[in-house]
Design an enzyme around this catalytic site. Structure first.
Site, PDB file in Angstrom:
ATOM      1  N   GLU A 273       0.825  -1.214   0.000  1.00  0.00           N
ATOM      2  CA  GLU A 273       0.000   0.000   0.000  1.00  0.00           C
ATOM      3  C   GLU A 273       0.857   1.260   0.000  1.00  0.00           C
ATOM      4  O   GLU A 273       0.811   2.053   0.937  1.00  0.00           O
ATOM      5  CB  GLU A 273      -0.872   0.038   1.265  1.00  0.00           C
ATOM      6  N   PRO A 274       1.639   1.483  -1.031  1.00  0.00           N
ATOM      7  CA  PRO A 274       2.493   2.669  -1.029  1.00  0.00           C
ATOM      8  C   PRO A 274       1.697   3.931  -1.368  1.00  0.00           C
ATOM      9  O   PRO A 274       0.786   3.903  -2.193  1.00  0.00           O
ATOM     10  CB  PRO A 274       3.491   2.377  -2.153  1.00  0.00           C
ATOM     11  N   ARG A 276       3.325   7.699  -0.505  1.00  0.00           N
ATOM     12  CA  ARG A 276       4.379   8.689  -0.736  1.00  0.00           C
ATOM     13  C   ARG A 276       5.332   8.293  -1.864  1.00  0.00           C
ATOM     14  O   ARG A 276       5.698   9.118  -2.689  1.00  0.00           O
ATOM     15  CB  ARG A 276       5.170   8.845   0.566  1.00  0.00           C
ATOM     16  N   ARG A 312       3.290  19.957   6.267  1.00  0.00           N
ATOM     17  CA  ARG A 312       4.336  19.024   6.714  1.00  0.00           C
ATOM     18  C   ARG A 312       5.508  19.683   7.444  1.00  0.00           C
ATOM     19  O   ARG A 312       5.955  19.182   8.465  1.00  0.00           O
ATOM     20  CB  ARG A 312       4.876  18.203   5.531  1.00  0.00           C
ATOM     21  N   CYS A 344      -0.682  33.811  10.265  1.00  0.00           N
ATOM     22  CA  CYS A 344      -0.254  34.442  11.517  1.00  0.00           C
ATOM     23  C   CYS A 344       0.089  33.413  12.572  1.00  0.00           C
ATOM     24  O   CYS A 344      -0.647  33.224  13.550  1.00  0.00           O
ATOM     25  CB  CYS A 344      -1.346  35.386  12.004  1.00  0.00           C
ATOM     26  N   GLU A 345       1.159  32.705  12.364  1.00  0.00           N
ATOM     27  CA  GLU A 345       1.676  31.745  13.337  1.00  0.00           C
ATOM     28  C   GLU A 345       3.181  31.693  13.144  1.00  0.00           C
ATOM     29  O   GLU A 345       3.661  31.637  12.004  1.00  0.00           O
ATOM     30  CB  GLU A 345       1.131  30.329  13.073  1.00  0.00           C
ATOM     31  N   TYR A 373       0.862  14.046   0.647  1.00  0.00           N
ATOM     32  CA  TYR A 373       0.510  14.699   1.909  1.00  0.00           C
ATOM     33  C   TYR A 373       0.691  16.217   1.837  1.00  0.00           C
ATOM     34  O   TYR A 373       1.109  16.856   2.793  1.00  0.00           O
ATOM     35  CB  TYR A 373       1.320  14.080   3.071  1.00  0.00           C
TER      36      TYR A 373
HETATM   37  N1  LLP Z   1      -1.327   2.056   4.507  1.00  0.00           N
HETATM   38  C1  LLP Z   1      -1.774   2.526   5.691  1.00  0.00           C
HETATM   39  C2  LLP Z   1      -2.664   1.692   6.503  1.00  0.00           C
HETATM   40  C3  LLP Z   1      -1.391   3.803   6.124  1.00  0.00           C
HETATM   41  O1  LLP Z   1      -1.830   4.260   7.298  1.00  0.00           O
HETATM   42  C4  LLP Z   1      -0.550   4.604   5.305  1.00  0.00           C
HETATM   43  C5  LLP Z   1      -0.134   5.950   5.717  1.00  0.00           C
HETATM   44  C6  LLP Z   1      -0.123   4.071   4.075  1.00  0.00           C
HETATM   45  C7  LLP Z   1      -0.539   2.792   3.709  1.00  0.00           C
HETATM   46  C8  LLP Z   1       0.738   4.830   3.122  1.00  0.00           C
HETATM   47  O2  LLP Z   1       1.973   5.145   3.668  1.00  0.00           O
HETATM   48  P1  LLP Z   1       3.129   5.756   2.742  1.00  0.00           P
HETATM   49  O3  LLP Z   1       3.512   4.710   1.729  1.00  0.00           O
HETATM   50  O4  LLP Z   1       2.611   6.975   2.097  1.00  0.00           O
HETATM   51  O5  LLP Z   1       4.223   6.039   3.709  1.00  0.00           O
HETATM   52  N2  LLP Z   1       0.882  12.883   6.632  1.00  0.00           N
HETATM   53  C9  LLP Z   1       2.124  12.191   6.910  1.00  0.00           C
HETATM   54  C10 LLP Z   1       2.064  10.728   6.500  1.00  0.00           C
HETATM   55  C11 LLP Z   1       0.951   9.963   7.172  1.00  0.00           C
HETATM   56  C12 LLP Z   1       0.875   8.528   6.713  1.00  0.00           C
HETATM   57  C13 LLP Z   1      -0.295   7.833   7.271  1.00  0.00           C
HETATM   58  N3  LLP Z   1      -0.494   6.492   6.826  1.00  0.00           N
HETATM   59  C14 LLP Z   1       3.259  12.935   6.207  1.00  0.00           C
HETATM   60  O6  LLP Z   1       3.023  13.974   5.608  1.00  0.00           O
HETATM   61  O7  LLP Z   1       4.410  12.503   6.282  1.00  0.00           O
END
Ligand code: LLP
Length: 420
Positions: A273-274, A276, A312, A344-345, A373
């Protein structure tokens, strides 16, 4: 291939000048390269070849329907965490059977929506949720193909707020409870237990974290099978990191190797489940310099993008590279500056002490690594509008979500009758 590159002294995305994009759509605006997303998808798919793994794109990283559609066309399924994301994935053309519904707090309404849509897999995260899922499915006379998300209790070296795989975190069920809950599910009407899932965190750079987690998962599958339970599927979650500034992104061949070694021999259908990794480096946040100023301690470049557009940096202390759209001449002097927005932060920064050539009012900058994100976490805070999104492909550009004027949100406000 880097889709964002200088050409004739200006930063381009797939042959489209970011200056042109700013003129057509204004700033701030997110700009994505479709080819960069496609390349990232293919690179992962190639690395996983032979494992029969299914790639379910984590829609939370970037939920624009156009982005999901681009990946769906290459064969991606989706990982969603709400009814809203499920609807987006379906609208983008992903078959419901290729959708995994994750998340620690699915509501009954969302569960019913997902069951009626024919969602391929529910990853449940607690005994209580399993009971509700079974009940809703039985009431609708439908069957939920269900995996149990386990928490392997692994410490992962990433920002605190995006680690998910230890007992400090709300996610998954403790590994010691997995067999009992799986057993419960296998007897519940409305439920068919199909497998085990895990997701240990995000922006993971060290492959050994995956190796430890997948080893725990493999042991869990063996234990369930010893108890006579059928385990057909294994969902390994997301988490693959990317380069924002000078990090080394984990090798996909190395990742695939770990998958093969740890869980490849179990005869399970594997899902990853990628989020990012597929879209993070395929997008920039394009912004224009409004003012510059100095205090005795720091130099500030005030741009028209802010923390409400890209959260972020202040939320996670994340570092994003800032690229001037006009290519700096070789050897040109740089100075450390804080790139900040109008909100304003004090925490409204996009970059701190970034070494940049001297910027002036009207100059454009691209904040890199903003494809994941970024837009999804944007808000109307400070009465600002909601940032727009543009897709670029093969020399063409299109607005895939127009800027939302602050008036759009204001129009939703209502006066209670006693204040009219
Ligand atoms: N699967 C599940 C169950 C997840 O909770 C997530 C991310 C992913 C897959 C995908 O993860 P990735 O491959 O994108 O790392 N907002 C934060 C990242 C939060 C990720 C939450 N879950 C940021 O900006 O770094």
């Amino acid at each position: 291939m880097n889709a964002f590159a200088y050409r004739d002294g200006r930063l381009h995305a797939e042959g489209v000048s970011l200056e042109t994009v700013s003129e057509a759509y204004g700033t701030p605006v997110y700009v994505y390269s479709q080819a960069a997303m496609e390349d990232a998808y293919r690179e992962l798919a190639d690395a996983l070849q032979g494992l029969g793994a299914r790639i379910c794109y984590a829609v939370k990283a970037n939920g624009n329907v156009a982005v999901i559609r681009a990946l769906a066309r290459l064969g991606a399924g989706a990982d969603v965490v709400s009814g809203g994301e499920l609807a987006r994935a379906v609208a983008a053309g992903i078959r419901p059977t290729d959708i995994v519904f994750s998340g620690v707090g699915k509501t009954r309404d969302e569960i019913a929506q997902a069951l009626k849509a024919g969602t391929g897999q529910f990853n449940v995260e607690s005994e209580a949720e399993l009971a509700v899922l079974g009940e809703v499915a039985a009431t609708l006379d439908l069957r939920a193909d269900t995996a149990i998300r386990v928490n392997p209790d692994i410490a992962v070296d990433t920002a605190d707020r995006i680690a998910t795989g230890s007992y400090e975190h709300k996610f998954g069920v403790p590994i010691r409870d997995a067999a009992r809950i799986y057993q419960l599910g296998s007897r519940a009407p409305g439920i068919r237990m199909v497998g085990v899932a895990a997701h240990i965190g995000s922006q993971i750079l060290d492959l050994s974290s995956f190796e430890s987690a997948f080893a725990v998962l493999a042991e869990c599958v063996r234990e369930l099978r010893r108890a006579g339970l059928a385990v057909e599927r294994l969902d390994l979650g997301g988490g693959l990191g990317i380069t924002y500034t000078d990090e080394t992104a984990p090798s996909l061949a190395g990742f695939a190797d770990i998958v093969r070694r740890t869980v490849g021999g179990l005869g399970c259908e594997i899902t990853v489940e990628p989020g990012r990794r597929l879209v993070g480096n395929a997008g920039v946040l394009l912004s224009r310099v409004l003012y510059t100023k100095e205090t005795p301690l720091r130099r500030f470049v005030i741009v028209d993008a802010a923390m409400n557009d890209l959260l972020r940096p202040t939320l996670y202390g994340a570092e994003h590279a800032v690229l001037p759209v006009a290519q700096p001449a070789a050897g040109r002097e740089t100075r450390p500056v804080d790139v900040v927005g109008p909100v304003c932060e004090t925490g409204d920064w996009l970059a701190r002490e970034a070494d940049l050539p001297i910027l002036q009012e009207g100059d454009l900058v691209a904040i890199a690594g903003a494809g994941a994100y970024g837009a999804v976490m944007a808000s109307f805070y400070n009465g600002r509008g909601l940032v727009g999104e543009v897709m670029v492909h093969n020399g063409a550009h299109a607005e895939i979500r127009p800027f939302q004027d602050p008036a759009a949100l204001q129009a939703l406000d209502r006066l209670p009758r006693w204040l009219e």
